[in-house]
Scaffold this motif. Sequence first.
Motif, PDB file in Angstrom:
ATOM      1  N   GLN A   1       1.098  -0.801   0.118  1.00 39.22           N
ATOM      2  CA  GLN A   1      -0.239   0.314  -0.163  1.00 39.22           C
ATOM      3  C   GLN A   1       0.596   1.172   0.124  1.00 39.22           C
ATOM      4  O   GLN A   1       2.009   1.211   1.056  1.00 39.22           O
TER       5      GLN A   1
ATOM      6  N   VAL B   1       0.498   6.020   0.124  1.00 37.05           N
ATOM      7  CA  VAL B   1       0.572   6.864   0.577  1.00 37.05           C
ATOM      8  C   VAL B   1       1.300   8.066   0.175  1.00 37.05           C
ATOM      9  O   VAL B   1       2.672   7.693   1.027  1.00 37.05           O
TER      10      VAL B   1
ATOM     11  N   TYR C   1       1.987  10.713  -9.193  1.00 42.14           N
ATOM     12  CA  TYR C   1       1.600   9.474  -8.357  1.00 42.14           C
ATOM     13  C   TYR C   1       2.648   8.292  -8.127  1.00 42.14           C
ATOM     14  O   TYR C   1       3.444   8.392  -8.609  1.00 42.14           O
TER      15      TYR C   1
ATOM     16  N   GLN D   1      -2.588   6.882  -4.125  1.00 37.28           N
ATOM     17  CA  GLN D   1      -4.238   7.510  -4.728  1.00 37.28           C
ATOM     18  C   GLN D   1      -3.660   9.572  -5.232  1.00 37.28           C
ATOM     19  O   GLN D   1      -4.312   9.424  -5.706  1.00 37.28           O
TER      20      GLN D   1
END
Length: 124
Positions: free
Chosen positions: A3, A5, A95, A116
């Motif tokens: 993941q 961020v 990104y 995101q």
Amino acid sequence: QVQLVESGGGLVQTGGSLILSCVASGRTLSSYTMGWFRQAPVKEREFVAAISLSGSSTKYTDSVTGRFTISRDNGKTTVYLQMNSLRPEDTAVYYCAASIFRDIAPVRSAFGSWGQGTQVTVSS
């Protein structure tokens, strides 16, 4: 799956600087080639920079070479994009992306995990 961020985006004047950060969780960062892409309004998402697993190799798109620097700190599970001499044409959502491939392939299809995005706006 990792993941991602991103953070660090914002509004800056032409010629200014920003540092984007991308924090990874879920998997070991050192297992991934990491990259930054950007997407401006009504444009395709484009490759900006990438860095190999160990950080020994980097690749940049021509328009940012000499102005942007990608780096990574596997211990902090963070990838950075130092952006200097910013121009209005650098305005985009940026990104962070991760690729399982050891060789840097500067194409969107080589990267399977995405953050995101963070907005970067450069005023003239």
